[in-house]
Design a protein around this motif. Structure first.
Motif, PDB file in Angstrom:
ATOM      1  N   GLY A  21      -2.657  -5.791   2.563  1.00  0.00           N
ATOM      2  CA  GLY A  21      -3.134  -4.758   1.647  1.00  0.00           C
ATOM      3  C   GLY A  21      -2.609  -3.387   2.018  1.00  0.00           C
ATOM      4  O   GLY A  21      -2.680  -2.450   1.227  1.00  0.00           O
ATOM      5  N   SER A  22      -2.074  -3.251   3.236  1.00  0.00           N
ATOM      6  CA  SER A  22      -1.499  -1.991   3.710  1.00  0.00           C
ATOM      7  C   SER A  22      -0.055  -1.860   3.229  1.00  0.00           C
ATOM      8  O   SER A  22       0.506  -2.786   2.646  1.00  0.00           O
ATOM      9  CB  SER A  22      -1.542  -1.956   5.239  1.00  0.00           C
ATOM     10  OG  SER A  22      -0.867  -3.095   5.764  1.00  0.00           O
ATOM     11  N   THR A  23       0.549  -0.705   3.491  1.00  0.00           N
ATOM     12  CA  THR A  23       1.956  -0.511   3.139  1.00  0.00           C
ATOM     13  C   THR A  23       2.851  -1.012   4.264  1.00  0.00           C
ATOM     14  O   THR A  23       2.473  -0.969   5.437  1.00  0.00           O
ATOM     15  CB  THR A  23       2.270   0.971   2.866  1.00  0.00           C
ATOM     16  OG1 THR A  23       3.644   1.085   2.447  1.00  0.00           O
ATOM     17  CG2 THR A  23       2.053   1.841   4.100  1.00  0.00           C
ATOM     18  N   HIS A  24       4.041  -1.482   3.911  1.00  0.00           N
ATOM     19  CA  HIS A  24       5.007  -1.822   4.958  1.00  0.00           C
ATOM     20  C   HIS A  24       6.218  -0.888   4.928  1.00  0.00           C
ATOM     21  O   HIS A  24       7.170  -1.095   5.684  1.00  0.00           O
ATOM     22  CB  HIS A  24       5.417  -3.300   4.891  1.00  0.00           C
ATOM     23  CG  HIS A  24       6.481  -3.635   3.883  1.00  0.00           C
ATOM     24  ND1 HIS A  24       6.759  -4.919   3.512  1.00  0.00           N
ATOM     25  CD2 HIS A  24       7.356  -2.886   3.166  1.00  0.00           C
ATOM     26  CE1 HIS A  24       7.734  -4.944   2.630  1.00  0.00           C
ATOM     27  NE2 HIS A  24       8.123  -3.713   2.410  1.00  0.00           N
ATOM     28  N   VAL A  25       6.193   0.129   4.101  1.00  0.00           N
ATOM     29  CA  VAL A  25       7.248   1.146   4.098  1.00  0.00           C
ATOM     30  C   VAL A  25       6.776   2.254   5.030  1.00  0.00           C
ATOM     31  O   VAL A  25       5.959   3.094   4.667  1.00  0.00           O
ATOM     32  CB  VAL A  25       7.530   1.681   2.689  1.00  0.00           C
ATOM     33  CG1 VAL A  25       8.704   2.663   2.717  1.00  0.00           C
ATOM     34  CG2 VAL A  25       7.831   0.539   1.727  1.00  0.00           C
ATOM     35  N   LEU A  26       7.282   2.247   6.274  1.00  0.00           N
ATOM     36  CA  LEU A  26       6.716   3.034   7.361  1.00  0.00           C
ATOM     37  C   LEU A  26       7.779   3.864   8.071  1.00  0.00           C
ATOM     38  O   LEU A  26       8.963   3.516   8.053  1.00  0.00           O
ATOM     39  CB  LEU A  26       6.043   2.094   8.377  1.00  0.00           C
ATOM     40  CG  LEU A  26       4.887   1.239   7.838  1.00  0.00           C
ATOM     41  CD1 LEU A  26       4.547   0.116   8.808  1.00  0.00           C
ATOM     42  CD2 LEU A  26       3.667   2.114   7.584  1.00  0.00           C
ATOM     43  N   PRO A  27       7.377   4.955   8.733  1.00  0.00           N
ATOM     44  CA  PRO A  27       8.341   5.795   9.460  1.00  0.00           C
ATOM     45  C   PRO A  27       8.861   5.092  10.712  1.00  0.00           C
ATOM     46  O   PRO A  27       8.124   4.389  11.404  1.00  0.00           O
ATOM     47  CB  PRO A  27       7.513   7.034   9.833  1.00  0.00           C
ATOM     48  CG  PRO A  27       6.091   6.551   9.858  1.00  0.00           C
ATOM     49  CD  PRO A  27       6.001   5.494   8.791  1.00  0.00           C
ATOM     50  N   THR A  28      10.142   5.291  11.000  1.00  0.00           N
ATOM     51  CA  THR A  28      10.801   4.661  12.145  1.00  0.00           C
ATOM     52  C   THR A  28      11.346   5.730  13.096  1.00  0.00           C
ATOM     53  O   THR A  28      11.265   6.930  12.820  1.00  0.00           O
ATOM     54  CB  THR A  28      11.964   3.772  11.681  1.00  0.00           C
ATOM     55  OG1 THR A  28      12.956   4.607  11.051  1.00  0.00           O
ATOM     56  CG2 THR A  28      11.505   2.717  10.700  1.00  0.00           C
ATOM     57  N   SER A  72       4.144   9.849   7.614  1.00  0.00           N
ATOM     58  CA  SER A  72       3.263   8.749   7.222  1.00  0.00           C
ATOM     59  C   SER A  72       4.038   7.705   6.429  1.00  0.00           C
ATOM     60  O   SER A  72       5.141   7.965   5.933  1.00  0.00           O
ATOM     61  CB  SER A  72       2.113   9.278   6.362  1.00  0.00           C
ATOM     62  OG  SER A  72       1.402  10.300   7.025  1.00  0.00           O
ATOM     63  N   GLY A  73       3.434   6.547   6.277  1.00  0.00           N
ATOM     64  CA  GLY A  73       4.009   5.507   5.445  1.00  0.00           C
ATOM     65  C   GLY A  73       3.869   5.823   3.970  1.00  0.00           C
ATOM     66  O   GLY A  73       3.251   6.819   3.574  1.00  0.00           O
TER      67      GLY A  73
END
Length: 433
Positions: free
Chosen positions: A368-375, A383-384
């Protein structure tokens, strides 16, 4: 397979000693600059030429027909369709319940002096979905759902054409677009897709206000190049996982989770942070056992053996937390005793996965969370991708005459102190004679 870094005698200054992959976006700019300029100038003709050069296929139609989207959805295996639907449901519920910015009541600063705040969705977004080593159909959900919840009225998706699918993007990507009600889909990849979104292509694709979604170094370089012409979400580098674990962790779980990220890309980073040398040894043994049977073993071994991956040995849990904060991982797992308490002490990460049964794979698809995240350490300041990424904040200032006069002297003095008499005059002219 994983090298070791001994931090047991170190104190602070961890950030630049931690393992990082090399991701030279500036060098890639020289490659993508002529592509972006060519697409901006020649449009669809240039896109097709680059599709043939980089993807080995020229799409029959650069914009995917709606009939192809529906066909892909109709041909999904029932079990996969059910998994897609549940992932969409959970992502939408989290976006709706936790991420929506409300429009609060205006602040009343004095009689007749109000300042309000409006959250306005961007008018149009271009969402990029990778299709290289792994066609990330899940990125369709992670980009589209928060944009829809934010109220973005116009959504377009681009994903590379695939030779094995007749010049169309991967069928799972097309099916998810149909399930989510997105019918503006383009069989375009790489820098040319970013250029298409940023500058528009007459008769094919209108320019967008914001481009989001992950991609390879050339996609990232193109996003950097067009930033300012349009907004971008981030410059995401190779994926990464860090795991803070103690001797209560299951070595098989830890190894499997390190492998899950290494599977993405030879440049992916897998980092174990632990004070337990026994756990580190057990995890290495599990890596050897599990990688031997892995379908992408060569890719995984390259990633795990690269300079970006390591076991970081620390003195104790307190130092492990400090090291994790310095690393600011895209994905941070906590596999320790009292994992929730440890997670609560973490400040820097793209997303935190708490306990033995919250693997990163869950977040990639259906948590349910986002998977587009900062690297690359950007989790310390960025933030994502959430609903807020698609919303602009606009202040609304509404003072009546009395409220302005109450503060007029101060505004005029401030303006004159900055040697901006015209600013002062704009207040003075409103004073009653």
């Amino acid at each position: 397979m994983l090298r070791s870094l001994d931090f047991t005698d170190a104190n602070g200054s961890y950030r630049f000693r931690l393992p990082r992959g090399q991701f030279d976006v500036d060098a890639a700019l020289d490659v993508v600059r002529p592509i972006v300029a060519d697409v901006a100038h020649r449009g669809e003709v240039a896109i097709k030429e680059y599709s043939e050069r980089f993807d080995g296929v020229i799409p029959e139609a650069v914009r995917v027909p709606a009939t192809e989207l529906k066909k892909a959805a109709d041909e999904l295996a029932p079990e996969l369709a059910e998994a897609f639907a549940e992932s969409i449901r959970r992502r939408r519920e989290v976006a709706t319940e936790l991420e929506v910015d409300t429009n609060p009541a205006p602040a009343l600063l004095a009689d007749g002096a109000r300042v309000g705040l409006r959250n306005v969705p961007v008018a149009r977004v271009g969402l990029y979905v990778p299709g290289g080593l792994a066609p990330l159909a899940s990125s369709v959900i992670m980009n589209v759902v928060p944009a829809q919840v934010a109220g973005v009225p116009s959504i377009a998706i681009a994903s590379p054409p695939q030779r094995e699918f007749g010049g169309l993007p991967h069928p799972s990507i097309l099916a998810l677009c149909h399930l989510l009600g997105v019918d503006e889909v383009y069989a375009v990849g790489g820098a040319q897709a970013i250029a298409m979104f940023a500058y528009g292509v007459e008769g094919l694709c209108e320019t967008v206000s914001l481009i989001t979604g992950p991609g390879n170094i050339y996609v990232v370089a193109a996003k950097r190049l067009v930033r300012g012409v349009v907004g971008i979400d981030s410059e995401a580098g190779p994926t990464e996982i860090a795991i803070v674990a103690d001797d209560t962790a299951n070595p098989a779980f830890v190894a499997a989770d390190l492998i899950s990220q290494a599977e993405h890309d030879p440049m992916a980073a897998s980092v174990l942070i632990t004070a337990s040398s026994a756990l580190a040894d057990a995890v290495r043994a599990e890596l050897e056992r599990q990688v031997a049977d892995a379908p992408h073993a060569e890719r995984i071994r390259t990633a795990l053996g690269g300079e970006q991956s390591a076991v970081v040995l620390v003195r104790d849990l307190d130092q492990a937390i400090d090291v994790a904060d310095a690393y600011a991982a895209e994905h941070l797992e906590i596999q320790t005793a009292d994992a929730e308490q440890v997670a609560a002490r973490i400040r820097n990460a793209g997303a935190i996965f708490v306990g033995a049964y919250s693997p990163v794979s869950l977040g990639d698809y259906s948590a349910g969370s986002t998977h587009v995240l900062p690297t690359a350490g950007a989790g310390a300041h960025s933030s994502g991708l959430t609903v807020r990424s698609f919303v602009r904040t606009v202040h609304v200032i509404n003072y009546d005459e009395a409220a302005l006069m109450q503060i007029a002297d101060g505004v005029e003095r401030f303006a004159l102190a900055e040697d901006l008499p015209g600013h002062a005059a704009a207040v003075t002219v409103r004073r009653r004679s």
